[in-house]
Scaffold this active site. Sequence first.
Site, PDB file in Angstrom:
ATOM      1  N   GLU A 250       0.124  -3.865   5.451  1.00 56.40           N
ATOM      2  CA  GLU A 250       1.478  -3.528   5.001  1.00 56.40           C
ATOM      3  C   GLU A 250       2.312  -4.783   4.720  1.00 56.40           C
ATOM      4  O   GLU A 250       2.409  -5.678   5.568  1.00 56.40           O
ATOM      5  CB  GLU A 250       2.158  -2.655   6.064  1.00 56.40           C
ATOM      6  CG  GLU A 250       3.591  -2.266   5.766  1.00 56.40           C
ATOM      7  CD  GLU A 250       3.765  -1.525   4.446  1.00 56.40           C
ATOM      8  OE1 GLU A 250       2.970  -0.623   4.165  1.00 56.40           O
ATOM      9  OE2 GLU A 250       4.687  -1.884   3.695  1.00 56.40           O
ATOM     10  N   THR A 292       3.082   1.305  -1.437  1.00 53.40           N
ATOM     11  CA  THR A 292       1.746   1.451  -0.836  1.00 53.40           C
ATOM     12  C   THR A 292       0.882   2.411  -1.648  1.00 53.40           C
ATOM     13  O   THR A 292      -0.299   2.148  -1.883  1.00 53.40           O
ATOM     14  CB  THR A 292       1.844   2.007   0.594  1.00 53.40           C
ATOM     15  OG1 THR A 292       2.843   1.289   1.301  1.00 53.40           O
ATOM     16  CG2 THR A 292       0.523   1.884   1.316  1.00 53.40           C
ATOM     17  N   HIS A 407       6.426  -3.236   8.352  1.00 48.77           N
ATOM     18  CA  HIS A 407       7.184  -2.564   7.277  1.00 48.77           C
ATOM     19  C   HIS A 407       8.652  -2.894   7.439  1.00 48.77           C
ATOM     20  O   HIS A 407       9.146  -3.017   8.559  1.00 48.77           O
ATOM     21  CB  HIS A 407       6.969  -1.048   7.376  1.00 48.77           C
ATOM     22  CG  HIS A 407       7.414  -0.303   6.159  1.00 48.77           C
ATOM     23  ND1 HIS A 407       8.731  -0.100   5.854  1.00 48.77           N
ATOM     24  CD2 HIS A 407       6.703   0.269   5.151  1.00 48.77           C
ATOM     25  CE1 HIS A 407       8.826   0.561   4.728  1.00 48.77           C
ATOM     26  NE2 HIS A 407       7.607   0.796   4.267  1.00 48.77           N
ATOM     27  N   ASP A 466      -0.668  -4.901   0.527  1.00 49.88           N
ATOM     28  CA  ASP A 466      -0.417  -3.801  -0.404  1.00 49.88           C
ATOM     29  C   ASP A 466       0.635  -4.131  -1.465  1.00 49.88           C
ATOM     30  O   ASP A 466       0.512  -3.755  -2.619  1.00 49.88           O
ATOM     31  CB  ASP A 466      -0.093  -2.482   0.327  1.00 49.88           C
ATOM     32  CG  ASP A 466       1.144  -2.535   1.208  1.00 49.88           C
ATOM     33  OD1 ASP A 466       1.696  -3.635   1.428  1.00 49.88           O
ATOM     34  OD2 ASP A 466       1.563  -1.461   1.699  1.00 49.88           O
ATOM     35  N   HIS A 467       1.698  -4.867  -1.077  1.00 47.86           N
ATOM     36  CA  HIS A 467       2.779  -5.204  -2.022  1.00 47.86           C
ATOM     37  C   HIS A 467       3.671  -6.217  -1.334  1.00 47.86           C
ATOM     38  O   HIS A 467       3.449  -6.535  -0.169  1.00 47.86           O
ATOM     39  CB  HIS A 467       3.575  -3.956  -2.418  1.00 47.86           C
ATOM     40  CG  HIS A 467       3.993  -3.124  -1.234  1.00 47.86           C
ATOM     41  ND1 HIS A 467       5.031  -3.487  -0.396  1.00 47.86           N
ATOM     42  CD2 HIS A 467       3.472  -1.989  -0.705  1.00 47.86           C
ATOM     43  CE1 HIS A 467       5.145  -2.600   0.569  1.00 47.86           C
ATOM     44  NE2 HIS A 467       4.202  -1.678   0.416  1.00 47.86           N
TER      45      HIS A 467
HETATM   46  C1  GP9 Z   1       4.041   5.022   4.637  1.00 48.48           C
HETATM   47  C2  GP9 Z   1       3.570   3.640   4.424  1.00 48.48           C
HETATM   48  C3  GP9 Z   1       4.663   2.771   3.901  1.00 48.48           C
HETATM   49  O1  GP9 Z   1       3.061   5.914   4.973  1.00 48.48           O
HETATM   50  O2  GP9 Z   1       2.436   3.612   3.652  1.00 48.48           O
HETATM   51  O3  GP9 Z   1       4.941   3.005   2.585  1.00 48.48           O
HETATM   52  P1  GP9 Z   1       5.711   1.952   1.681  1.00 48.48           P
HETATM   53  O4  GP9 Z   1       7.170   2.147   1.936  1.00 48.48           O
HETATM   54  O5  GP9 Z   1       5.263   0.591   2.074  1.00 48.48           O
HETATM   55  O6  GP9 Z   1       5.293   2.291   0.305  1.00 48.48           O
HETATM   56 MN    MN Z   2       3.514  -0.519   2.045  1.00 47.81          MN
END
Ligand code: GP9
Ligand code: MN
Length: 620
Positions: A250, A292, A407, A466-467
């Site tokens: 994340e 994500t 996150h 992921d980003h």
């Molecule tokens: C939620 C997690 C976070 O299930 O994957 O999502 P994001 O806000 O990073 O897209």
């Molecule tokens: Mn994410």
Amino acid sequence: MPQKRNLPLYLVASVLFGIKSYILYRFVFKLSMENGLQELILLINPFATALLFFMFAVWFKPEKQVKYIRRISLVLTLILYFNLLFYRNFTDFLTFPLLFQSSNMSDLGSSIMGLIHGPDLLLFVDVVLVYYLSKRVNWSAQPMFRQTRTAITGLAFALLMVNVALAETERPMLFTRTFDREYLVKNIGVFNYHIYDAVLQSKSKTQRVFADGSEIQEIDQYIDNQASADGESELAGVAKDKNVIYISAESLQTFVLGKEVNGKEITPFLNDLMKDSYYFENFYHQTGQGKTSDSEFIIENSLYPLSRGSVFFTNAQNEYNAVPEILSEYGYTSAVLHANNGSFWNRNVMYESLGYDEFFTEDAYTVNEENSIGWGLDDKAFFDQSVDKLKQLEEPYYAKLITLTNHFPFEMPEEQKSIDELQTGSETLNNYVTTVRYMDEAIQQFFEKLKESGEYEDSVIVIYGDHYGISENHDTATAEFLGKETITPYDHVQLQRVPLFVHVPGHDGEVKSEVSGQIDLKPTVLSMLGVQNNEDITFGTDLFSEDRKEFIALRNGSFVSKDHVYTGGTCYDRETGEVVAEGCQPIKEKVEQELNYSDSIIYGDLFRFFQFEHEEMPKE
Ligand code: GP9
Ligand code: MN
């Protein structure tokens, strides 16, 4: 009784609202201003738009006028405010597809609280003022004559036309190329942008209905003419029949790897892991608003996500040719493990379309107060509980574990911090290093557990960011952390690098410098597993082949090639970051074409018309 004033309320409300929106656009949303014309447009737009909305009042009966003005001033302010909250988190503006993702919006919980600031109340000052004035207004002063009303309406529309004409001059084809929402908002304001977005939304819905099989043939032809890496990969077949364990890290960005805070490494485990993994230092995320979910979409399909909304929501029922589905034909069990609500990002629906066999959501985990941080189950507990679930899967398996602790807003209880916060001007960045460190430790423990349980030897482990986690809003602090003067648009693209580790037990480590992106993961993993994709439509290429595509496109149309970085209309030398006059144009056209092709596939659900073929790679 107080004296009633002769006040054209719609005009006062328009001016107040215009001033407010201007201040917001100019000083709160960080819209980059490149020239005088842009400044002028930004000045005209808020007043033109405000007048347009408020002047409708003059067509109502006097007593209705006041009600309308009060209501519209509140509604418009709320729309601005929601955009502001969204912007604080994502440096982006709301789109219609996102609004319908209410399940996500309601789950944002702790994040939302972090986004609301005290001074935001100032946004409502004019709403209150208009309300106050509306009590004291003299009805008879409101425009009553048809000619006056028509003139006011005409003026509002004329102002808007001037605005749009200036915008088209400043940015030709503004409305046909919609990669960049910032340009749109800068030129036509938040409200007109929303209207435009609504039109797009209905257009994309009709696109599927009118699609036929002809366009997919053209796209197939385009793909066939691109570099193709089948069978020439350095690692082709090395992981045949092995498990694949993906870790979606994340918000992990490359810029924190190898860095220290007060003499302590932020990511000691990952830094070590580079020594016995293929580590890609120029690997980019290519996600859009779907965050994500977009990263998942890219790695499973090697297609681009959409420029607006999350494809997990907008096109979850489409026909795809995703990795889990392909692997099911080679005896693989596929699973996603993610301790969050199953409907977040519409995963429970989309995973069916991607061909996943199992989805372990938060219901499959023991979650309590002790083992939760921020968004939910903490990463250490998550990995700990996940190993048993992996063990129960029938081998070989293809499993994706999605982490959560790192996150936004990067909360970490004091007693669990094993590294100091940073001391920059951004609370977000300061906290970020502590949650990144936590994730690093969690991944380390996961590796240890995999080894203990015997899963490790039979698996290939792929870790990817992921980003981005730190948005442009924190540029000053990021520059401070990186020891730079400022963050330029070039730096901004380079900050979109996220780590990629391909860990094959027994293989030596190697740092790979080629430009690469999430779009390359599907062809890479399939090739490592010995699957030869004879007929497929993918926009990425195998990371271990020599014959690679020449660029990586970001979802906003920026791109990175071997020699250049292109963003916001400017071409840069990739090594030095200096602006160069040419070199980007030929690739820019290809990037636009590819993004459009990918969008057509999704909006038109074009894979309905395509025959996919794959087979086991022949033995050497
Ligand atoms: C939620 C997690 C976070 O299930 O994957 O999502 P994001 O806000 O990073 O897209
Ligand atoms: Mn994410």
